[in-house]
Design a protein around this motif. Structure first.
Motif, mmCIF file in Angstrom:
data_model
loop_
_atom_site.group_PDB
_atom_site.id
_atom_site.type_symbol
_atom_site.label_atom_id
_atom_site.label_comp_id
_atom_site.label_asym_id
_atom_site.label_seq_id
_atom_site.Cartn_x
_atom_site.Cartn_y
_atom_site.Cartn_z
ATOM 1 N N TYR A 148 0.770 -1.359 -0.011
ATOM 2 C CA TYR A 148 0.232 0.104 -0.107
ATOM 3 C C TYR A 148 0.965 0.953 -0.076
ATOM 4 O O TYR A 148 1.913 0.948 0.186
ATOM 5 C CB TYR A 148 -0.692 -0.033 1.423
ATOM 6 C CG TYR A 148 -1.701 -1.147 1.327
ATOM 7 C CD1 TYR A 148 -3.451 -0.967 0.136
ATOM 8 C CD2 TYR A 148 -1.922 -1.967 2.091
ATOM 9 C CE1 TYR A 148 -4.095 -2.147 0.559
ATOM 10 C CE2 TYR A 148 -2.826 -3.047 2.121
ATOM 11 C CZ TYR A 148 -3.575 -2.743 1.071
ATOM 12 O OH TYR A 148 -4.826 -3.626 1.195
ATOM 13 N N ILE A 151 -0.140 7.374 2.545
ATOM 14 C CA ILE A 151 -0.611 8.726 1.640
ATOM 15 C C ILE A 151 0.393 9.793 3.329
ATOM 16 O O ILE A 151 0.771 10.753 2.886
ATOM 17 C CB ILE A 151 -1.857 9.117 1.460
ATOM 18 C CG1 ILE A 151 -2.667 9.150 2.123
ATOM 19 C CG2 ILE A 151 -1.795 8.152 0.082
ATOM 20 C CD1 ILE A 151 -4.208 9.730 1.654
ATOM 21 N N TYR A 157 -0.296 14.999 -1.207
ATOM 22 C CA TYR A 157 -1.038 15.030 -1.670
ATOM 23 C C TYR A 157 -2.524 15.009 -1.853
ATOM 24 O O TYR A 157 -3.044 16.155 -0.811
ATOM 25 C CB TYR A 157 -1.253 13.282 -0.361
ATOM 26 C CG TYR A 157 -2.919 11.676 -1.537
ATOM 27 C CD1 TYR A 157 -1.797 11.236 -2.213
ATOM 28 C CD2 TYR A 157 -4.013 12.176 -1.265
ATOM 29 C CE1 TYR A 157 -2.630 10.477 -2.928
ATOM 30 C CE2 TYR A 157 -4.756 11.228 -1.731
ATOM 31 C CZ TYR A 157 -3.998 10.486 -2.379
ATOM 32 O OH TYR A 157 -4.764 9.588 -2.867
ATOM 33 N N ASP A 187 -5.287 4.726 2.105
ATOM 34 C CA ASP A 187 -4.031 4.005 1.351
ATOM 35 C C ASP A 187 -4.754 3.493 0.172
ATOM 36 O O ASP A 187 -5.588 2.891 0.443
ATOM 37 C CB ASP A 187 -2.662 3.002 2.493
ATOM 38 C CG ASP A 187 -2.575 4.285 3.759
ATOM 39 O OD1 ASP A 187 -2.172 5.738 3.441
ATOM 40 O OD2 ASP A 187 -1.986 3.376 4.237
ATOM 41 N N PHE A 188 -3.849 3.075 -0.905
ATOM 42 C CA PHE A 188 -3.945 2.865 -1.403
ATOM 43 C C PHE A 188 -3.297 1.706 -2.428
ATOM 44 O O PHE A 188 -2.241 2.429 -2.001
ATOM 45 C CB PHE A 188 -4.391 3.596 -3.131
ATOM 46 C CG PHE A 188 -3.475 4.026 -3.539
ATOM 47 C CD1 PHE A 188 -2.605 3.945 -4.730
ATOM 48 C CD2 PHE A 188 -2.843 5.787 -2.804
ATOM 49 C CE1 PHE A 188 -1.401 4.554 -4.602
ATOM 50 C CE2 PHE A 188 -1.882 6.666 -3.116
ATOM 51 C CZ PHE A 188 -1.523 5.410 -4.106
ATOM 52 N N HIS A 215 -3.487 1.927 -10.307
ATOM 53 C CA HIS A 215 -2.944 3.256 -10.354
ATOM 54 C C HIS A 215 -1.580 3.406 -11.253
ATOM 55 O O HIS A 215 -1.120 4.603 -11.892
ATOM 56 C CB HIS A 215 -3.198 4.149 -8.937
ATOM 57 C CG HIS A 215 -4.606 4.587 -8.717
ATOM 58 N ND1 HIS A 215 -5.278 5.008 -9.299
ATOM 59 C CD2 HIS A 215 -4.831 3.525 -7.243
ATOM 60 C CE1 HIS A 215 -6.475 4.793 -8.068
ATOM 61 N NE2 HIS A 215 -6.231 3.835 -7.524
ATOM 62 N N PRO A 255 -9.524 9.280 -7.322
ATOM 63 C CA PRO A 255 -8.417 8.859 -7.178
ATOM 64 C C PRO A 255 -6.923 9.140 -7.403
ATOM 65 O O PRO A 255 -6.330 9.560 -7.755
ATOM 66 C CB PRO A 255 -8.173 7.935 -6.036
ATOM 67 C CG PRO A 255 -9.631 7.368 -6.763
ATOM 68 C CD PRO A 255 -10.647 7.649 -7.053
ATOM 69 N N HIS A 256 -7.623 8.601 -9.369
ATOM 70 C CA HIS A 256 -6.487 7.514 -10.425
ATOM 71 C C HIS A 256 -5.272 9.472 -10.496
ATOM 72 O O HIS A 256 -4.004 8.697 -10.240
ATOM 73 C CB HIS A 256 -6.595 7.453 -11.639
ATOM 74 C CG HIS A 256 -6.086 6.920 -12.206
ATOM 75 N ND1 HIS A 256 -5.190 5.400 -12.202
ATOM 76 C CD2 HIS A 256 -5.991 7.290 -13.582
ATOM 77 C CE1 HIS A 256 -4.717 5.325 -13.066
ATOM 78 N NE2 HIS A 256 -4.920 6.405 -14.181
ATOM 79 N N THR A 258 -4.517 11.788 -8.773
ATOM 80 C CA THR A 258 -3.587 12.166 -7.317
ATOM 81 C C THR A 258 -2.688 11.284 -7.149
ATOM 82 O O THR A 258 -1.576 11.066 -6.826
ATOM 83 C CB THR A 258 -5.208 12.068 -6.082
ATOM 84 O OG1 THR A 258 -6.297 13.322 -6.914
ATOM 85 C CG2 THR A 258 -4.545 12.589 -5.008
ATOM 86 N N ASN A 259 -3.392 10.132 -7.067
ATOM 87 C CA ASN A 259 -2.671 8.646 -6.821
ATOM 88 C C ASN A 259 -1.141 8.667 -7.330
ATOM 89 O O ASN A 259 -0.454 8.057 -7.296
ATOM 90 C CB ASN A 259 -2.806 7.297 -6.458
ATOM 91 C CG ASN A 259 -4.081 6.982 -5.780
ATOM 92 O OD1 ASN A 259 -4.262 8.327 -4.825
ATOM 93 N ND2 ASN A 259 -5.152 6.191 -6.129
ATOM 94 N N GLN A 263 3.082 8.404 -6.496
ATOM 95 C CA GLN A 263 3.270 7.109 -6.416
ATOM 96 C C GLN A 263 4.985 7.988 -7.301
ATOM 97 O O GLN A 263 6.099 7.523 -7.318
ATOM 98 C CB GLN A 263 2.677 5.900 -7.335
ATOM 99 C CG GLN A 263 1.805 5.507 -7.099
ATOM 100 C CD GLN A 263 0.298 5.292 -8.079
ATOM 101 O OE1 GLN A 263 -0.503 3.769 -7.932
ATOM 102 N NE2 GLN A 263 0.285 5.215 -9.764
#
Ligand SMILES: [Zn+2]
Length: 487
Positions: A148, A151, A157, A187-188, A215, A255-256, A258-259, A263
């Motif tokens: 994960y 964030i 973020y 968290d993703f 993502h 969220p895509h 943004t994530n 990353q």
């Protein structure tokens, strides 16, 4: 007059304002566009976005820039796995057919292929290397074979979406992934541990067998194809260079995207993207498209109803990408009629071009055409205002319609002007030409022309009737007489 490197101003979601686009290096724009998940036919909302991407790309080329453009194909995720299992097909076989349909749709909509269409399943080694770097930099943690992104370690973020993180936390359970073993619900997943539902879909990794989160693929593919980060077979974050443009539909901002930022920047320590450009949604009959409401369409549905794909492209370019588009079948009917008008216009110009011997071009027409081209370009340059650019095309057409006795060279110049506009809009068909007519029919048409010139209306009318019986219909347009075959 030249349009070499004309400046395009466009809305940058990150800056929250309209900015002038300047490539980071030379006159090359490196572009990344989030692509389709190939588990089903694309619906017309998806297709609106792909048409927007095409218009953006073609405008940059039209303005004299080079482009290097990547669009990913998501061929592994929850949906592709679920549907391939339901259909009892291996994942690859299942996604391959929808990949084929996707490219068919693009072709029918006059969408030009981009330089790279990488697949997620073919980028796994790079994805693993990328996740390892994120862990090494202490922005991610491993639990039960899942990885994960943490964030809380990433200062900015949510900047792209202008998120209030405290607010997000309260709503997070409903909005984000529902994995139970995350430290923080926000968290993703970068890597998902294998579960029985995954069937035979998994890859070995340092964290056990599993598959990538959604993502991460875009962070990896954009740096792999648009920078030298993976050039020598390993991962080298120092070789990353900020990407010029990243596009998506508005629902990808969070969220895509943004994530993706979290990353990439946690590995490269450099800004991920210079310009974020997002296209608005499409609604059908004023509502969100859904199968249960019966307002869900794919391109195939529209073709089955008898509409030409170009009519749908026309609907899209006649609306502004930053505005929600309300699609109705009525709008599509109107677009279909307009397409016929465009085809007629091209047809008439082709006939004049071939029939007239006159190679002269009037200065006034030449000058007027340059003005129309300038106006057209200026509207595009102003945040990609395709509705106004399109209106300029119609102004041009009515100007030509009013010009008497067009010469062959003037008809050719008019066609070239349409091609100029169409290098961005892609709504014309320049192959609209009838089969050559037999000589005796052609002789009759010319005889009638002569009669009309001599004001011998009686003879002209009788020849018209005679031709009609032979399946040739004549139309006297402001540009002269044209013919078409009727069945
Ligand atoms: Zn993406």
């Amino acid at each position: 007059m030249t349009t070499k490197n004309k400046k395009l101003k466009i809305y940058n979601t990150m800056a929250r304002s309209i900015e002038e686009l300047n490539p980071i290096k030379d006159s090359l724009f490196r572009i990344y566009s989030c692509g389709p998940t190939i588990y089903n036919f694309a619906h017309i909302g998806n297709l609106r976005y792909f048409i927007f991407v095409d218009v953006l790309r073609k405008t940059l080329k039209h303005f004299g820039y080079k482009v290097k453009h990547v669009m990913n194909l998501t061929d592994v995720d929850d949906k592709t796995i679920r549907y391939s299992r339901q259909n009892r097909l291996p994942l690859k076989e299942y996604t391959k057919q929808y990949e084929k349909y996707f490219f068919e749709d693009l072709e029918r909509l006059n969408i030009e292929p981009v330089e790279y269409y990488p697949r997620a399943t073919e980028t796994i080694p790079e994805i693993i290397k990328f996740i390892e770097k994120i862990i090494e930099n202490k922005h991610a943690y491993v639990t039960n074979g899942n990885v994960y992104f943490d964030i809380s370690t990433f200062k900015d973020y949510g900047k792209l979406a202008n998120l209030d993180l405290s607010n997000l936390k309260e709503n997070a359970q409903g909005r984000l992934d529902d994995e139970y073993d995350k430290d923080d619900p926000r968290d993703f997943a970068l890597w998902k541990a294998y579960t029985l539902e995954d069937g035979d879909v998994f890859w070995e990794s340092p964290w056990g067998k599993g598959r990538p989160g959604w993502h991460i693929e875009c962070s990896v593919m954009s740096s792999k194809y648009l920078t030298d980060m993976f050039k020598d077979g390993t991962i080298n974050p120092d070789k990353f260079e900020t990407i010029d443009i990243h596009t998506g539909a508005v629902d990808l901002i969070f969220p895509h995207h943004t994530n993706e930022i979290a990353q990439t920047e946690s590995v490269t320590k450099k800004p991920f993207v210079k310009y974020w450009i997002h296209c608005e949604h499409l609604f059908v009959d004023g509502k969100k498209m859904s199968k249960s409401l019966g307002n869900f369409y794919t391109l195939r549905d529209l073709i089955e109803k008898g509409y030409p794909p170009r009519a749908f492209r026309y609907v899209c370019v006649s609306s502004h990408y930053k505005q929600q588009l309300n699609f109705t079948l009525k709008t599509l009917d109107a677009a279909e009629n307009t397409i016929k008008r465009l085809d007629n216009f091209v047809f008439i110009l082709n006939v004049i071009k071939e029939r007239s011997e006159d190679k002269s071009i009037r200065d006034e027409l030449k000058q007027k055409i340059e003005e129309f081209k300038d106006t057209f370009d200026n509207f595009l340059a102003d945040n990609l205002d395709t509705p106004k650019a399109l209106a300029t095309v119609f102004d041009f057409m009515s100007y030509v319609n009013k010009t008497k006795d067009l010469s062959s060279a003037e008809a050719e110049l008019s066609l070239q002007t349409l091609r100029y506009f169409d290098s961005v809009l892609s709504i014309f068909d320049f192959d609209i030409k009838e089969d050559p007519l037999p000589d005796e029919i052609m002789a009759l048409i010319l005889k009638r022309e002569e009669a009309r010139k001599n004001k011998n209306w009686e003879l002209a009318d009788s020849i018209r009737e005679q031709l009609k019986e032979q399946g040739i219909e004549l139309a006297d347009t402001p540009l002269g007489t044209v013919w078409k075959k009727v069945k």
